[in-house]
Write an enzyme that holds these catalytic residues in place. Structure first.
Site, short mmCIF file in Angstrom:
data_model
loop_
_atom_site.label_atom_id
_atom_site.label_comp_id
_atom_site.label_asym_id
_atom_site.label_seq_id
_atom_site.Cartn_x
_atom_site.Cartn_y
_atom_site.Cartn_z
N GLU A 140 3.71 -6.00 5.16
CA GLU A 140 3.17 -4.73 4.66
C GLU A 140 3.91 -3.55 5.26
O GLU A 140 4.20 -2.57 4.58
CB GLU A 140 1.67 -4.63 4.97
CG GLU A 140 0.81 -5.68 4.30
CD GLU A 140 0.81 -5.57 2.78
OE1 GLU A 140 1.89 -5.75 2.17
OE2 GLU A 140 -0.24 -5.33 2.19
N THR A 193 3.29 2.20 -2.82
CA THR A 193 2.23 2.42 -1.82
C THR A 193 2.63 3.53 -0.84
O THR A 193 1.79 4.36 -0.47
CB THR A 193 1.94 1.10 -1.07
OG1 THR A 193 1.48 0.15 -2.03
CG2 THR A 193 0.87 1.28 -0.01
#
Ligand code: HSE
Length: 328
Positions: A140, A193
Site C-alpha cells: 500500500e 489513491t
C-alpha cells in the site's frame, strides 16, 4: 519445484465513517497469484515477476515497484533476518489481475494478499494470517505513499475488520449480520489513491469529529447486534466523502438512487471512484446495483460494473497447490 496459487478478494476501505480504520471483504472478484518456488544449490535468493495479465500492460514487472513483488520481498527479508528459512531459492510470481486499477476496490491490496497467502503456505504457514497484514501494508505504501491497512486487513482476514491501532497494529474482526449484502459498483474511470488522499484536510473540526466517531461506534454496534437501522444511520462520512465526491461524476445522484431503491446507506468505496451500498436482502442489493449503474450511464455517460456479496468472505486463501520434485 512447488507451485501455489493464492487468491484474495476485492475490499472496501473506510465504509463511510471509518476513514483508514474500517474495511470489509467481498467474496469476488479477486486477484490470483501463482508462486513458483525453485530450490537452488547456491546460497542466494531471487524474486522475479514472470508475468502479469489483466492489467492492460500498465503494472511494472520490477519486483520493487510492484505491490505483490515488494510485499513478498519484505516478507522473505523478514524470514531470512529471523533465520527462519535458508537463502537457497528462486521465487517467480505470475499475477492474474481481475480487479480494475485505481478503482477503490482494493486492487493493490488484493495482489499483495494473494501473493502473501501463497508464499506463507509454501513455508508451512510460518505466520498466522494476522501477522501477514504488516507485510501487505508495504504494498500500500508503494502504491500510494500511505501505510493504511483498511484494504489489506480484510483482503487477508476476510469479513469486516476494525483497525483499533496502527502502532502497534491491533486488528479486530467484527462479525456481520448474515442477511447484510454489499453492492460494489465500479464506474469506468480511475482515481489514484494518492491524489484522493492529497485533497483531504490535515485537520478536522471538532464538531465533525464528534459526528464521525459517533457513527463508527454505532456502526460497530449495529453490525454486532444485527440492527439494520443503526447500520444504515451510521453510514455517514464527514471526513473524506465531502472532499472526494467531486472526483466522481454524479456521485450524489448515484447515492440517492441507491437509497431510493432501499439501500440502508451508500458511500465511496475506499478512495473511489467505486461506491458501495448495504442492503438487507440480495434482491434489494441487485436492484440497488442496477439503479446505480443506470444513473452512472444516464447522468454521467459512464459504463459501470457491479458485484453483490455477503460480508462473510473468508479473505485470502490458497486455491491450488502443485508439488513436483525436480528431476536431474
Ligand atoms: N483508507 C484509504 C483511503 C482506502 O481512503 O485513502 C484506499 O482504498
Amino acid at each position: 519445484m512447488n507451485k501455489v496459487i493464492g487468491y484474495a478478494p476485492a475490499t472496501v476501505g473506510n465504509v463511510a465513517c471509518g476513514f483508514d480504520v474500517l474495511g470489509f471483504a467481498l467474496t469476488q472478484p479477486g486477484d490470483k497469484v501463482t508462486i513458483t518456488y525453485i530450490e537452488k544449490d547456491v546460497p542466494t535468493y531471487e524474486i522475479n515477476i514472470n508475468s502479469i495479465v489483466g492489467d492492460g500492460g500498465v503494472l511494472p514487472k520490477d519486483t520493487n515497484r510492484n505491490t505483490a513483488g515488494i510485499t513478498l520481498a519484505k516478507f522473505l527479508d523478514n524470514l531470512l533476518e529471523n533465520k527462519l528459512i535458508h537463502p537457497h531459492f528462486q521465487i517467480s510470481i505470475d499475477l492474474e489481475k481481475n480487479l480494475p486499477l485505481s478503482s477503490g476496490m482494493g486492487s493493490s491490496a488484493s495482489s499483495a494478499a494473494a501473493a502473501l497467502i501463497a508464499v506463507n503456505h509454501l513455508f508451512n504457514n510460518i505466520y498466522p494470517k494476522k501477522e501477514l497484514v504488516q507485510f501487505a501494508m508495504e504494498g500500500e505504501y508503494l502504491a500510494c505513499g500511505s501505510y493504511h491497512a483498511d484494504n489489506v486487513s480484510p483482503a487477508i482476514l476476510g469479513n469486516f475488520v476494525l483497525i483499533r491501532s496502527y502502532d502497534p497494529l491491533d486488528l479486530i474482526e467484527i462479525p456481520s449480520p448474515t442477511n447484510l449484502y454489499a453492492t460494489l459498483i465500479h464506474p469506468h474511470l480511475e482515481v489514484k489513491t494518492a491524489d484522493a488522499r492529497s485533497i483531504l484536510k490535515d485537520q478536522i473540526a471538532l464538531k465533525d469529529a464528534v459526528k464521525q466517531w459517533g457513527n463508527v461506534g454505532a456502526l460497530v454496534n449495529g453490525l454486532l447486534t444485527q440492527n439494520m437501522g443503526v447500520i444504515g444511520r451510521s453510514l455517514e462520512d464527514f471526513v473524506a466523502e465531502p472532499y472526494r465526491a467531486p472526483l466522481i461524476p454524479s456521485f450524489y445522484d448515484v447515492k440517492h438512487a441507491a437509497k431510493d431503491l432501499g439501500a440502508l446507506g451508500c458511500s465511496i468505496a475506499g478512495s473511489g471512484p467505486s461506491l458501495f451500498a448495504f442492503s438487507e436482502s440480495e434482491q434489494i442489493a441487485k436492484n440497488v446495483g442496477l439503479a446505480m449503474k443506470e444513473v452512472f450511464k444516464t447522468k454521467a455517460g459512464l459504463n459501470a460494473d457491479f458485484w453483490i456479496s455477503k460480508l462473510d468472505s473468508p479473505g485470502a486463501n490458497v486455491i491450488s497447490e502443485h508439488n513436483t520434485v525436480a528431476s536431474n
